[in-house]
Design a protein around this motif. Structure first.
Motif, PDB file in Angstrom:
ATOM      1  N   THR A   1       3.849  20.226 -11.431  1.00  0.00           N
ATOM      2  CA  THR A   1       3.349  20.448 -10.128  1.00  0.00           C
ATOM      3  C   THR A   1       2.888  19.133  -9.927  1.00  0.00           C
ATOM      4  O   THR A   1       2.092  18.396 -10.616  1.00  0.00           O
ATOM      5  CB  THR A   1       2.258  21.497 -10.200  1.00  0.00           C
ATOM      6  OG1 THR A   1       2.700  22.947 -10.463  1.00  0.00           O
ATOM      7  CG2 THR A   1       1.496  21.223  -8.790  1.00  0.00           C
ATOM      8  N   ASP A   2       3.091  18.562  -8.429  1.00  0.00           N
ATOM      9  CA  ASP A   2       2.623  17.370  -7.950  1.00  0.00           C
ATOM     10  C   ASP A   2       1.308  17.730  -7.076  1.00  0.00           C
ATOM     11  O   ASP A   2       1.538  18.575  -6.404  1.00  0.00           O
ATOM     12  CB  ASP A   2       4.003  16.701  -7.412  1.00  0.00           C
ATOM     13  CG  ASP A   2       4.957  16.311  -8.420  1.00  0.00           C
ATOM     14  OD1 ASP A   2       4.594  15.295  -9.139  1.00  0.00           O
ATOM     15  OD2 ASP A   2       5.944  16.655  -8.318  1.00  0.00           O
ATOM     16  N   ILE A   3       0.363  16.665  -7.289  1.00  0.00           N
ATOM     17  CA  ILE A   3      -0.632  16.863  -6.534  1.00  0.00           C
ATOM     18  C   ILE A   3      -0.837  15.590  -5.897  1.00  0.00           C
ATOM     19  O   ILE A   3      -1.052  14.463  -6.354  1.00  0.00           O
ATOM     20  CB  ILE A   3      -1.972  17.369  -7.119  1.00  0.00           C
ATOM     21  CG1 ILE A   3      -1.857  18.461  -7.849  1.00  0.00           C
ATOM     22  CG2 ILE A   3      -3.003  17.505  -6.211  1.00  0.00           C
ATOM     23  CD1 ILE A   3      -3.108  19.047  -8.803  1.00  0.00           C
ATOM     24  N   TYR A   4      -0.992  15.500  -4.372  1.00  0.00           N
ATOM     25  CA  TYR A   4      -1.200  14.247  -3.882  1.00  0.00           C
ATOM     26  C   TYR A   4      -2.587  13.874  -3.196  1.00  0.00           C
ATOM     27  O   TYR A   4      -3.132  14.718  -2.553  1.00  0.00           O
ATOM     28  CB  TYR A   4      -0.036  14.175  -2.479  1.00  0.00           C
ATOM     29  CG  TYR A   4       1.349  14.107  -3.255  1.00  0.00           C
ATOM     30  CD1 TYR A   4       1.691  12.572  -3.139  1.00  0.00           C
ATOM     31  CD2 TYR A   4       2.153  15.231  -3.291  1.00  0.00           C
ATOM     32  CE1 TYR A   4       3.251  12.806  -3.842  1.00  0.00           C
ATOM     33  CE2 TYR A   4       3.280  14.847  -4.014  1.00  0.00           C
ATOM     34  CZ  TYR A   4       3.749  13.722  -4.062  1.00  0.00           C
ATOM     35  OH  TYR A   4       5.217  13.722  -4.517  1.00  0.00           O
TER      36      TYR A   4
ATOM     37  N   GLN B   1       0.865  -1.087  -0.086  1.00  0.00           N
ATOM     38  CA  GLN B   1      -0.164  -0.112   0.091  1.00  0.00           C
ATOM     39  C   GLN B   1       0.951   1.146  -0.017  1.00  0.00           C
ATOM     40  O   GLN B   1       2.020   1.394   0.639  1.00  0.00           O
ATOM     41  CB  GLN B   1      -0.995   0.114   1.314  1.00  0.00           C
ATOM     42  CG  GLN B   1      -1.895  -1.101   1.388  1.00  0.00           C
ATOM     43  CD  GLN B   1      -2.841  -0.910   2.596  1.00  0.00           C
ATOM     44  OE1 GLN B   1      -3.166   0.152   2.655  1.00  0.00           O
ATOM     45  NE2 GLN B   1      -3.135  -2.019   3.254  1.00  0.00           N
ATOM     46  N   ALA B   2       0.400   2.336  -0.710  1.00  0.00           N
ATOM     47  CA  ALA B   2       0.793   3.531  -0.470  1.00  0.00           C
ATOM     48  C   ALA B   2      -0.065   4.647  -0.220  1.00  0.00           C
ATOM     49  O   ALA B   2      -0.848   5.175  -1.131  1.00  0.00           O
ATOM     50  CB  ALA B   2       1.586   3.962  -1.781  1.00  0.00           C
ATOM     51  N   ASN B   3      -0.151   4.870   0.915  1.00  0.00           N
ATOM     52  CA  ASN B   3      -1.107   6.095   1.515  1.00  0.00           C
ATOM     53  C   ASN B   3      -0.463   7.437   1.717  1.00  0.00           C
ATOM     54  O   ASN B   3       0.184   7.429   2.945  1.00  0.00           O
ATOM     55  CB  ASN B   3      -1.866   5.331   2.596  1.00  0.00           C
ATOM     56  CG  ASN B   3      -2.787   4.170   2.239  1.00  0.00           C
ATOM     57  OD1 ASN B   3      -3.485   4.150   1.523  1.00  0.00           O
ATOM     58  ND2 ASN B   3      -2.598   3.248   3.067  1.00  0.00           N
ATOM     59  N   TYR B   4      -0.829   8.403   1.141  1.00  0.00           N
ATOM     60  CA  TYR B   4      -0.448   9.651   1.372  1.00  0.00           C
ATOM     61  C   TYR B   4      -1.047  10.413   2.586  1.00  0.00           C
ATOM     62  O   TYR B   4      -2.292  10.322   2.711  1.00  0.00           O
ATOM     63  CB  TYR B   4      -0.599  10.404   0.101  1.00  0.00           C
ATOM     64  CG  TYR B   4       0.206   9.864  -0.952  1.00  0.00           C
ATOM     65  CD1 TYR B   4       1.917   9.750  -0.997  1.00  0.00           C
ATOM     66  CD2 TYR B   4      -0.446   9.469  -2.134  1.00  0.00           C
ATOM     67  CE1 TYR B   4       2.405   9.136  -1.815  1.00  0.00           C
ATOM     68  CE2 TYR B   4       0.544   8.924  -3.166  1.00  0.00           C
ATOM     69  CZ  TYR B   4       1.619   8.860  -2.976  1.00  0.00           C
ATOM     70  OH  TYR B   4       2.512   8.214  -4.048  1.00  0.00           O
ATOM     71  N   VAL B   5      -0.458  11.030   3.542  1.00  0.00           N
ATOM     72  CA  VAL B   5      -0.885  11.528   4.417  1.00  0.00           C
ATOM     73  C   VAL B   5      -0.528  13.232   4.159  1.00  0.00           C
ATOM     74  O   VAL B   5       0.715  13.418   4.329  1.00  0.00           O
ATOM     75  CB  VAL B   5      -0.521  11.238   5.919  1.00  0.00           C
ATOM     76  CG1 VAL B   5      -1.090  11.837   7.132  1.00  0.00           C
ATOM     77  CG2 VAL B   5      -0.878   9.827   6.088  1.00  0.00           C
ATOM     78  N   ILE B   6      -1.552  14.054   4.345  1.00  0.00           N
ATOM     79  CA  ILE B   6      -1.347  15.327   3.912  1.00  0.00           C
ATOM     80  C   ILE B   6      -1.146  16.212   5.029  1.00  0.00           C
ATOM     81  O   ILE B   6      -1.766  16.494   6.034  1.00  0.00           O
ATOM     82  CB  ILE B   6      -2.559  15.864   3.125  1.00  0.00           C
ATOM     83  CG1 ILE B   6      -2.839  15.016   2.144  1.00  0.00           C
ATOM     84  CG2 ILE B   6      -2.198  17.561   2.500  1.00  0.00           C
ATOM     85  CD1 ILE B   6      -1.775  14.894   1.178  1.00  0.00           C
ATOM     86  N   CYS B   7       0.213  16.832   5.015  1.00  0.00           N
ATOM     87  CA  CYS B   7       0.636  17.718   6.064  1.00  0.00           C
ATOM     88  C   CYS B   7       0.834  19.075   5.320  1.00  0.00           C
ATOM     89  O   CYS B   7       1.300  19.375   4.415  1.00  0.00           O
ATOM     90  CB  CYS B   7       1.919  17.380   6.611  1.00  0.00           C
ATOM     91  SG  CYS B   7       2.490  18.374   8.103  1.00  0.00           S
ATOM     92  N   GLU B   8       0.766  20.358   6.162  1.00  0.00           N
ATOM     93  CA  GLU B   8       0.541  21.778   5.850  1.00  0.00           C
ATOM     94  C   GLU B   8       2.251  21.865   5.580  1.00  0.00           C
ATOM     95  O   GLU B   8       2.572  22.243   4.689  1.00  0.00           O
ATOM     96  CB  GLU B   8       0.275  22.586   6.869  1.00  0.00           C
ATOM     97  CG  GLU B   8      -1.343  22.611   6.844  1.00  0.00           C
ATOM     98  CD  GLU B   8      -2.100  22.855   5.603  1.00  0.00           C
ATOM     99  OE1 GLU B   8      -1.554  23.721   4.952  1.00  0.00           O
ATOM    100  OE2 GLU B   8      -2.898  22.403   5.362  1.00  0.00           O
ATOM    101  N   ASP B   9       3.298  21.342   6.371  1.00  0.00           N
ATOM    102  CA  ASP B   9       4.450  21.677   6.208  1.00  0.00           C
ATOM    103  C   ASP B   9       5.547  20.609   6.487  1.00  0.00           C
ATOM    104  O   ASP B   9       5.414  20.188   7.831  1.00  0.00           O
ATOM    105  CB  ASP B   9       4.934  23.019   7.017  1.00  0.00           C
ATOM    106  CG  ASP B   9       6.460  23.445   6.753  1.00  0.00           C
ATOM    107  OD1 ASP B   9       7.021  22.959   5.923  1.00  0.00           O
ATOM    108  OD2 ASP B   9       6.998  23.994   7.664  1.00  0.00           O
ATOM    109  N   THR B  10       6.113  19.905   5.665  1.00  0.00           N
ATOM    110  CA  THR B  10       7.026  18.865   5.796  1.00  0.00           C
ATOM    111  C   THR B  10       8.664  19.158   5.702  1.00  0.00           C
ATOM    112  O   THR B  10       9.385  18.410   5.612  1.00  0.00           O
ATOM    113  CB  THR B  10       6.657  17.766   4.680  1.00  0.00           C
ATOM    114  OG1 THR B  10       6.794  18.042   3.447  1.00  0.00           O
ATOM    115  CG2 THR B  10       5.321  17.292   5.014  1.00  0.00           C
TER     116      THR B  10
END
Length: 330
Positions: free
Chosen positions: A266-269, A211-220
């Protein structure tokens, strides 16, 4: 023509073309010469076809189908060369090249010919088995440095995987939405400073045991491995978080605009929760993220003061996106 083929600078090419008062006669000469090299057999002939496409992009193709002469790269690193129309449909010869000790040669069994409405012989498409001469030349394969007028927005998947419930929506993005953009955007009103803006879409997925599950964070930007783990623990329910299956990322990753190629990436996750929404909700959320991405890109490009109608581009994109959202899924 010998003088033209020895010009390697676009500004000098413009000056050369301006010396000719009769553009119709010049266009006819260039088109006749292009049709000779559209069926290129070696690197020198391909490079001449590139020069002719650059000239025709400058003075216009008239009633003929505009084409771009593009050098790309196959997944194994081999160069590829092809002519593409504004809908990215290949025309004439599409070749893969092999690197040899003394230069490059077109690869037999991996060269095709595509039907073109401007082909005087009206030769039909021949996939993979178009004959080549096998001539080796030590020349650098050129790629066109200017571009034809076309829809600047290109949406594509970064990888082909996704959750099952998103397949139909993503197919609609790649087919219905992209086709609407290609056919309805008005690039002739925008200008010629932007070639393409790519949206590379990364969708969470599960295949077999991976699996590959993206977790969105404001600032990494400043997260250490330990802080990343802590942030994932905050953003994911403990019973769902699995090591090596969840990836902390920003929603957007914006590349820099390159004026020499006119391109911007541009990459969108998209997180797993995206795929759990209804199809209509997925379309709504995708549209929101795509709009936000383009608005951010435009605000950055405006600082560069490009001679390009960014507001008109955004208006057209927004209208097409709204129409796509309303269209029921098949």
């Amino acid at each position: 023509m010998d003088e033209l083929y020895n010009i390697d600078d676009l500004d000098k090419m413009v000056a050369f073309l301006k010396r000719h008062d009769d553009l119709d006669a010049l266009r006819k000469t260039l088109l006749t010469e292009f049709l000779k090299y559209a069926d290129y057999k070696n690197g020198t002939e391909w490079n001449r076809a590139v020069t002719l496409c650059e000239c025709l992009a400058l003075i216009g193709w008239g009633k003929h189908e505009p084409l771009e002469a593009t050098r790309g790269m196959f997944f194994n690193g081999s160069p590829t060369t092809t002519f593409l129309n504004k809908f990215r449909k290949p025309r004439f010869v599409n070749a893969m090249w092999s690197k040899r000790k003394n230069g490059f040669t077109m690869e037999p069994g991996r060269t095709s010919f595509y039907f073109s409405p401007d082909d005087p012989n009206q030769k039909q498409t021949i996939l993979s088995d178009y004959p080549v001469q096998g001539l080796i030349q030590n020349v650098k394969l050129k790629t066109q440095r200017n571009w034809i007028s076309k829809n600047p927005i290109r949406i594509r998947r970064a990888i082909s995987n996704c959750y099952e419930n998103s397949k139909e929506v993503i197919e609609s993005i790649e087919q219905d939405l992209q086709l609407a953009l290609d056919q309805t955007m008005q690039p002739e009103k925008y200008g010629d400073k932007i070639n393409q803006i790519f949206f590379n879409c990364h969708f969470s997925y599960a295949i077999d045991n991976h699996q590959a599950n993206y977790v969105i964070c404001e600032d990494t930007k400043k997260l250490s491995p330990e802080n990343t783990r802590l942030e994932l623990n905050k953003l994911c329910p403990p019973n769902e978080l699995v090591q090596k299956q969840h990836y902390l990322t920003n929603r957007f990753k914006f590349g820099s605009f390159r004026s020499d190629t006119g391109r911007l990436y541009t990459d969108i996750y998209f997180e797993k929760a995206f795929s759990e929404l209804s199809h209509q909700e997925q379309k709504e959320q995708f549209s929101e993220h795509a709009s936000t991405a383009l608005q951010t890109i435009i605000s950055r490009l405006k600082k560069k003061k490009l001679a390009y109608n960014l507001d008109q581009m955004l208006e057209d994109f927004t209208l097409i996106l709204e129409e796509w959202k309303k269209k029921p899924m098949a």
